[in-house]
Design an enzyme around this catalytic site. Structure first.
Site, PDB file in Angstrom:
ATOM      1  CG  ASN A  86      29.296  45.263-101.575  1.00 13.49           C
ATOM      2  OD1 ASN A  86      28.706  45.115-102.637  1.00 13.49           O
ATOM      3  ND2 ASN A  86      29.274  46.403-100.908  1.00 13.49           N
ATOM      4  CG  HIS A  99      28.386  43.990 -94.269  1.00 16.97           C
ATOM      5  ND1 HIS A  99      29.694  43.582 -94.211  1.00 16.97           N
ATOM      6  CD2 HIS A  99      28.317  44.915 -95.261  1.00 16.97           C
ATOM      7  CE1 HIS A  99      30.397  44.237 -95.131  1.00 16.97           C
ATOM      8  NE2 HIS A  99      29.575  45.052 -95.787  1.00 16.97           N
ATOM      9  CG  HIS A 101      25.240  47.328 -97.827  1.00 18.72           C
ATOM     10  ND1 HIS A 101      25.801  48.493 -97.368  1.00 18.72           N
ATOM     11  CD2 HIS A 101      26.275  46.491 -98.077  1.00 18.72           C
ATOM     12  CE1 HIS A 101      27.128  48.376 -97.354  1.00 18.72           C
ATOM     13  NE2 HIS A 101      27.440  47.163 -97.781  1.00 18.72           N
TER      14      HIS A 101
HETATM   15  P1  5GP Z   1      31.118  47.074 -97.604  1.00 19.25           P
HETATM   16  O1  5GP Z   1      31.782  48.043 -98.521  1.00 19.25           O
HETATM   17  O2  5GP Z   1      32.125  46.253 -96.823  1.00 19.25           O
HETATM   18  O3  5GP Z   1      30.053  46.250 -98.243  1.00 19.25           O
HETATM   19  O4  5GP Z   1      30.321  47.966 -96.573  1.00 19.25           O
HETATM   20  C1  5GP Z   1      30.796  48.339 -95.324  1.00 19.25           C
HETATM   21  C2  5GP Z   1      29.832  49.378 -94.803  1.00 19.25           C
HETATM   22  O5  5GP Z   1      30.066  49.532 -93.422  1.00 19.25           O
HETATM   23  C3  5GP Z   1      30.018  50.746 -95.450  1.00 19.25           C
HETATM   24  O6  5GP Z   1      28.782  51.139 -96.037  1.00 19.25           O
HETATM   25  C4  5GP Z   1      30.428  51.637 -94.296  1.00 19.25           C
HETATM   26  O7  5GP Z   1      29.836  52.915 -94.385  1.00 19.25           O
HETATM   27  C5  5GP Z   1      29.940  50.880 -93.083  1.00 19.25           C
HETATM   28  N1  5GP Z   1      30.756  51.046 -91.904  1.00 19.25           N
HETATM   29  C6  5GP Z   1      32.118  50.876 -91.806  1.00 19.25           C
HETATM   30  N2  5GP Z   1      32.528  51.088 -90.546  1.00 19.25           N
HETATM   31  C7  5GP Z   1      31.411  51.391 -89.825  1.00 19.25           C
HETATM   32  C8  5GP Z   1      31.213  51.723 -88.459  1.00 19.25           C
HETATM   33  O8  5GP Z   1      32.136  51.771 -87.629  1.00 19.25           O
HETATM   34  N3  5GP Z   1      29.914  51.970 -88.073  1.00 19.25           N
HETATM   35  C9  5GP Z   1      28.880  51.923 -88.932  1.00 19.25           C
HETATM   36  N4  5GP Z   1      27.660  52.187 -88.446  1.00 19.25           N
HETATM   37  N5  5GP Z   1      29.048  51.613 -90.247  1.00 19.25           N
HETATM   38  C10 5GP Z   1      30.295  51.363 -90.676  1.00 19.25           C
END
Ligand code: 5GP
Ligand code: ZN
Length: 113
Positions: A86, A99, A101
């Site tokens: 994303n 990051h 996924h």
């Molecule tokens: P995005 O929406 O930015 O692509 O994804 C961020 C991801 O990071 C989400 O799936 C969320 O669950 C994960 N995430 C956010 N904060 C933390 C955290 O403190 N620890 C872990 N393990 N995952 C996190």
């Protein structure tokens, strides 16, 4: 980056479920998994998103992808998996540290949305 949660995870300032790490990348389980297997692969250095990457990051990006592939195999995703990056607000990026996924073992309603 002082207030970046993923920098804090990568530096072990905050504990997390580590999947893998080496000199340049870090991988850990997503805290809110969207699939039975859901982990993230990040660069250890702070890069806010894919749009911030330059030619200098070519090797790092390639290494992230090949690491994701290797870890997917180790996590038993032999039938395939989904990789998502994303990017930016319109891309649904909530954590502003690049990051990937990696999600697998989910067969129903896939891909989501
Ligand atoms: P995005 O929406 O930015 O692509 O994804 C961020 C991801 O990071 C989400 O799936 C969320 O669950 C994960 N995430 C956010 N904060 C933390 C955290 O403190 N620890 C872990 N393990 N995952 C996190
Ligand atoms: Zn960061």
């Amino acid at each position: 980056m002082d207030n970046c949660i993923f920098c804090k995870l990568a530096s072990k300032e905050i504990p997390t479920n580590v999947v893998y790490e080496d000199d340049t990348v870090f991988s850990f389980l997503d805290a809110d998994p969207q699939a039975p297997v859901h982990f993230l692969v990040i660069p250890k250095k702070h890069v806010s998103c894919l749009d911030e990457c330059t030619e200098e990051d070519q090797e790092l990006l390639g290494h992230m992808l090949l690491t994701a592939k290797k870890l997917a195999a180790e996590q038993g995703l032999e039938n395939g998996y989904r990789i998502v990056i994303n990017t930016g607000d319109d891309g649904g990026q909530t954590v502003k540290h690049l990051h990937m996924h990696v999600m697998g073992k989910r067969s129903m309603n896939w891909p989501p949305g």
